[in-house]
Design a protein around this motif. Structure first.
Motif, PDB file in Angstrom:
ATOM      1  N   ASP A 102     -18.711  10.400 -11.303  1.00 52.17           N
ATOM      2  CA  ASP A 102     -18.215   9.329 -10.441  1.00 52.17           C
ATOM      3  C   ASP A 102     -18.202   9.728  -8.969  1.00 52.17           C
ATOM      4  O   ASP A 102     -18.641   8.978  -8.098  1.00 52.17           O
ATOM      5  CB  ASP A 102     -16.804   8.909 -10.865  1.00 52.17           C
ATOM      6  CG  ASP A 102     -16.811   8.066 -12.130  1.00 52.17           C
ATOM      7  OD1 ASP A 102     -17.897   7.555 -12.485  1.00 52.17           O
ATOM      8  OD2 ASP A 102     -15.744   7.924 -12.753  1.00 52.17           O
ATOM      9  N   ALA A 140     -20.536   8.307  -5.846  1.00 56.77           N
ATOM     10  CA  ALA A 140     -19.904   7.828  -4.610  1.00 56.77           C
ATOM     11  C   ALA A 140     -20.499   8.520  -3.387  1.00 56.77           C
ATOM     12  O   ALA A 140     -20.801   7.874  -2.374  1.00 56.77           O
ATOM     13  CB  ALA A 140     -18.400   8.070  -4.670  1.00 56.77           C
ATOM     14  N   ARG A 171     -19.121  -1.607   0.897  1.00 57.37           N
ATOM     15  CA  ARG A 171     -19.444  -0.967  -0.389  1.00 57.37           C
ATOM     16  C   ARG A 171     -19.229   0.546  -0.280  1.00 57.37           C
ATOM     17  O   ARG A 171     -18.697   1.175  -1.205  1.00 57.37           O
ATOM     18  CB  ARG A 171     -20.893  -1.285  -0.759  1.00 57.37           C
ATOM     19  CG  ARG A 171     -21.275  -0.948  -2.186  1.00 57.37           C
ATOM     20  CD  ARG A 171     -22.638  -1.548  -2.530  1.00 57.37           C
ATOM     21  NE  ARG A 171     -22.966  -1.372  -3.934  1.00 57.37           N
ATOM     22  CZ  ARG A 171     -23.677  -0.365  -4.411  1.00 57.37           C
ATOM     23  NH1 ARG A 171     -24.156   0.549  -3.597  1.00 57.37           N
ATOM     24  NH2 ARG A 171     -23.941  -0.276  -5.702  1.00 57.37           N
ATOM     25  N   TYR A 199     -16.409   2.728  -2.459  1.00 56.33           N
ATOM     26  CA  TYR A 199     -16.715   3.910  -3.280  1.00 56.33           C
ATOM     27  C   TYR A 199     -15.858   5.099  -2.843  1.00 56.33           C
ATOM     28  O   TYR A 199     -15.373   5.868  -3.677  1.00 56.33           O
ATOM     29  CB  TYR A 199     -18.202   4.254  -3.190  1.00 56.33           C
ATOM     30  CG  TYR A 199     -19.033   3.597  -4.270  1.00 56.33           C
ATOM     31  CD1 TYR A 199     -19.236   4.213  -5.498  1.00 56.33           C
ATOM     32  CD2 TYR A 199     -19.608   2.349  -4.062  1.00 56.33           C
ATOM     33  CE1 TYR A 199     -19.993   3.606  -6.499  1.00 56.33           C
ATOM     34  CE2 TYR A 199     -20.362   1.729  -5.051  1.00 56.33           C
ATOM     35  CZ  TYR A 199     -20.552   2.368  -6.264  1.00 56.33           C
ATOM     36  OH  TYR A 199     -21.287   1.757  -7.249  1.00 56.33           O
TER      37      TYR A 199
END
Length: 877
Positions: free
Chosen positions: A278, A282, A318, A322
């Motif tokens: 994850d 990001a 965006r 993240y």
């Protein structure tokens, strides 16, 4: 091999093959209604392929900044999740405009990859177009035969129309293409599964690196293909992918194109790259997006709520989202990545260094603003979660999720992530329905249907003569029919034209063309790439006639006044505020001007007056224009001409000088500054972070402004009965009004106290609960909520009050319960108000202890209060 060396090797190689190396066009597209962003290397050469412009050089090469985030070419959702998709990327390309064709393109591609870069030949594959029966196009045997000089048969693969037939759009130049793919797997993996089985199958290690497009057809509006008179070559090689190959990395993000940025992210967030899937995703998303955002700003596109600006704002948000979700970033940090970005790309693109201050300011303020939006969205989502759980639902209304997304900019995936922690999900189908409805509205608002050009005469020497003439004889060389929002219009192209086409911020000319007794109005003039298009609502009856083309001279004169004034304003702003001031956009309209510029704080009234004085001094000097229409770009810069970032200039430019003001400009101007007459600033404000906007008027409109302001002062003097001391008279009126307001407030408080006691006295006891149901007098209606809470504090532990009032012609209801009653859950204010709101044709909501509702039907107020009384008695019985 470092990325900067790869780029230079490409330039050096094609320079040795007779190509001219040209600069990248801006990533933000201007004068092309079909595109917001440059999404392919060919965009800046589109007019050459269309036959609207002769090429300056027959062979060129470049590295083009591209952005793919909308429409057919949209890689946004894949970015960061795989190893090779990006929003902003560089496209290395070589081009032939009617010079060489397939053989040379293939030969040089092979020579560069295997000779200059020493890429393993055995790992390369080429695809060729397999043909298409519908289009009546055969297999591209010419390309296939050439590839046989370099590759075995099993490395030459037939490709379908989707992969191996390139088209500019629904209509226009197109042709077969030959892609070069590389297999980056281990020798053992290759031995098990041949690379030929994985080409164009989305395998992360069998990827396309170069596309050789052979433009030889033209797609007509009816779908038919016709051969082009000249054949062109358009190639595009993904720079980031090539660096990955040469640096032997598993991912584009592991190359020196991205790693300095990713390591900077790791340093600022204290999260190590490689710590988790994850956080790695990001970091890749953020590293990609910071490039897009920074280059968009340097090319003149700031984040906003409209069109291209909205796309950039979405990308920035965006990246923030993240960072917020997976790196636990709670304060602005994106601008801290600029040093790493400039280190990796600043030498190739010096605009990054030149505009670092502006980029930093814009990103910081946008990020700070969105972090507040995220906090607001989370608070709203918490409320939605509470209401959903109270109803024992597990699915959240998709319309509610869409409102969070559309109104508050709260991303769906973050909504879903937060909901999943409470074992809730969004109704995706409802969300998608709302999203599709919004897209449909946008499509309908901007829908344009374009027909094919009908060519009447071949004339490639189209020329604008409007600098010297507002009237001239013309003939129509081509036309086409278009539908804009279902309204029919015609676009005409003339051999020469006095009409100025909208560009450089200046609106297009209008006027008419006339032949004999027939007159056709030209309602606007626009540019489509290099083509000047005249818009008319009907076609002339005799298209072959010669016409007298006449520009609306008064509209042109007023636009010229305002355009010249923007130049004088630009110079004055730099003189008053400093040399950091740079033009960031403008609108030159016949009635007013608008000028956007970089500056980091509000322009004070004193500074505005100083700027006005400098501009008007320049006007009174009656300085004559010094115009040079064909000046080499470098010579123009030596003259001190100001060039704007984000503009694409040719090797030869037009310069406009008025005294100390020198600018590169294609607009229309006055012959001497005295023609402007007078200049006034009518507004100053912020457009976005680091960008201010000034609006102004000149000449007739400035004169009208002075008259109207004088008339207003006279009217005010009459109203306040001023005898020469207007300010003092108005101050007296304001002071008297303030005193009367205080007295009125005091009277209203006393009135409310009396009315409140009257309401309390009317309370009735229902099983030990004080129940109040009352219509409140209209003059207290605006204080309904305040009155309800005062009653709650004074009546006692067990109480419920239902109040109704007419407020500005609309019915209002308020229901309040004591804490004790609300905690016992015998009554619920929200349930009550929703039950009775239908009587006033409205709706409402709130919390268990207080709720309110509004509606349309005033006549139903008493009925709603009576209904509430009955429901309360039933619940308490």
């Amino acid at each position: 091999m470092r990325a900067s060396e790869v780029r230079q090797k490409f330039f050096d190689f094609f320079k040795s093959k007779g190509h001219v190396i040209v600069a990248s066009a801006p990533m933000v597209v201007k004068n092309d209604p079909s595109l917001m962003f440059t999404n392919a290397g060919m965009n800046q050469f589109k007019d050459i392929f269309l036959g609207n412009r002769e090429p300056e050089f027959l062979k060129v090469a470049d590295s083009q900044k591209c952005l793919r985030v909308s429409g057919k070419h949209n890689d946004l959702e894949e970015v960061g999740h795989d190893t090779y998709h990006h929003t902003m990327f560089e496209m290395l390309g070589n081009w032939s405009f009617g010079d060489y064709f397939k053989n040379e393109a293939i030969d040089w591609a092979w020579e560069f990859l295997t000779g200059e870069l020493r890429i393993d030949k055995d790992r390369l594959y080429a695809t060729v177009f397999e043909g298409d029966e519908k289009d009546e196009v055969d297999r591209d045997n010419e390309a296939a035969e050439r590839w046989k000089n370099y590759l075995p048969d099993d490395h030459i693969i037939n490709g379908n129309k989707k992969d191996n037939f390139w088209e500019m759009g629904d209509v226009g130049p197109c042709g077969p293409c030959s892609e070069i793919h590389i297999d980056l797997r281990s020798d053992d993996e290759i031995a098990q599964t041949p690379g030929s089985e994985l080409v164009n199958k989305d395998h992360p290690e069998v990827i396309e690196i170069w596309n050789l497009v052979f433009i030889q057809y033209n797609r007509k509006a009816d779908g038919k293909l016709t051969s082009l008179p000249q054949k062109h070559v358009d190639t595009g090689m993904g720079f980031e992918r090539l660096c990955r190959v040469l640096q032997k990395k598993k991912s584009n993000y592991d190359t020196d194109v991205f790693q300095p940025i990713i390591q900077q992210i790791a340093s600022l967030t204290d999260v190590k790259y490689g710590a988790s899937d994850d956080s790695d995703i990001a970091m890749r998303v953020i590293a990609d997006h910071i490039r897009t955002i920074a280059f968009s700003i340097t090319d003149g596109q700031l984040p906003s709520n409209n069109k291209a600006g909205y796309v950039i704002r979405r990308i920035l948000r965006r990246a923030v989202r993240y960072a917020y979700t997976f790196l636990e970033v709670r304060k602005p940090f994106l601008s801290g990545l600029l040093p790493a970005l400039i280190e990796t790309m600043g030498d190739a693109y010096p605009e990054l260094k030149a505009q670092k201050g502006l980029i930093d300011k814009v990103i910081h303020e946008e990020e700070e603003s969105f972090l507040k939006t995220l906090a607001t969205g989370i608070a709203l989502l918490d409320k939605i979660i509470d209401e959903t759980l109270q109803k024992n639902y597990t699915v959240v209304d998709g319309k509610v999720a869409f409102e969070l997304y559309d109104t508050f900019g709260f991303p769906l995936d973050l909504t879903e992530l937060i909901l999943s922690e409470k074992d809730l999900v969004v109704n995706r189908k409802e969300f998608e329905t709302e999203m599709e409805a919004q897209k449909a509205r946008a499509r309908n608002a901007a829908s344009v249907e374009t027909g094919d050009w009908v060519v009447l005469k071949d004339d490639n020497e189209e020329e604008f003569v409007g600098y010297d003439f507002c009237e001239t004889e013309v003939f129509i060389t081509r036309y086409r029919k278009v539908k804009v929002k279902k309204k029919e219009q015609y676009q005409l192209v003339f051999n020469i034209t006095p009409f100025y086409a909208e560009s450089g911020g200046q609106v297009g000319d209008s006027g008419y063309i006339k032949s004999g007794d027939e007159k056709v109005n030209i309602i606007d003039t626009k540019k489509e790439n290099d083509l000047i298009i005249h818009i008319a609502q009907k076609l002339p009856e005799n298209l072959e006639s010669r016409f007298n083309a006449v520009v609306d001279a008064d509209k042109r004169r007023r636009a010229a006044n305002n355009h010249t004034a923007t130049h004088l304003l630009h110079r004055a702003l730099r003189k008053v505020l400093g040399d950091h001031v740079e033009q960031k956009g403008s609108l030159v309209h016949p009635d007013y001007l608008r000028f956007d510029f970089s500056h980091y704080q509000k322009v004070t009234p004193e500074e505005i007056r100083q700027v006005e004085r400098l501009v008007n001094a320049d006007i009174r000097s009656n300085t004559e224009v010094e115009e040079h229409r064909e000046v080499p770009l470098e010579k123009a810069r030596e003259m001190g001409a100001l060039a704007l970032f984000g503009e694409k200039y040719g090797d030869v430019v037009r310069t406009i000088r008025f005294g100390a003001s020198v600018e590169l400009c294609g607009g229309t101007h006055v012959k001497a500054t005295g023609e402007i007459g007078f200049f006034r600033i009518i507004g100053e404000g912020s457009v976005s972070a680091g960008i201010r906007r000034i609006e102004g008027v000149t000449a007739d409109k400035a004169e009208e402004l002075v008259y109207s302001q004088g008339d207003l002062l006279e009217e005010l003097a009459t109203l306040v009965k001023s005898k020469g001391q207007l300010r003092k008279s108005i101050e007296n009126v304001i002071n008297q009004n303030s005193q009367l307001s205080k007295e009125l407030d005091g009277m209203m408080q006393n009135y409310m106290k009396i009315e409140k006691q009257s309401i309390i006295d009317c309370a009735r006891d229902v099983n030990g609960v004080s129940v109040i149901t009352r219509m409140v007098k209209p003059e207290l209606g605006s204080n309904l909520k305040d009155l309800a809470f005062q009653l709650r504090n004074e009546v006692g532990d067990d109480m419920v009050a239902v109040l109704g009032a007419e407020v500005k012609g609309k019915p209002q209801l308020a229901i309040i319960l004591s804490d004790q009653l609300a905690n016992e859950e015998k009554l619920n204010a929200t349930e009550l108000v929703r039950a009775i709101a239908k009587e006033i044709q409205g709706g409402g909501g709130g919390q268990p202890f207080f709720a309110s509702a509004g509606g349309k039907n005033v006549e139903g107020l008493q009925k709603a209060i009576d209904m509430a009384s009955e429901l309360i008695e039933e619940k308490l019985a």
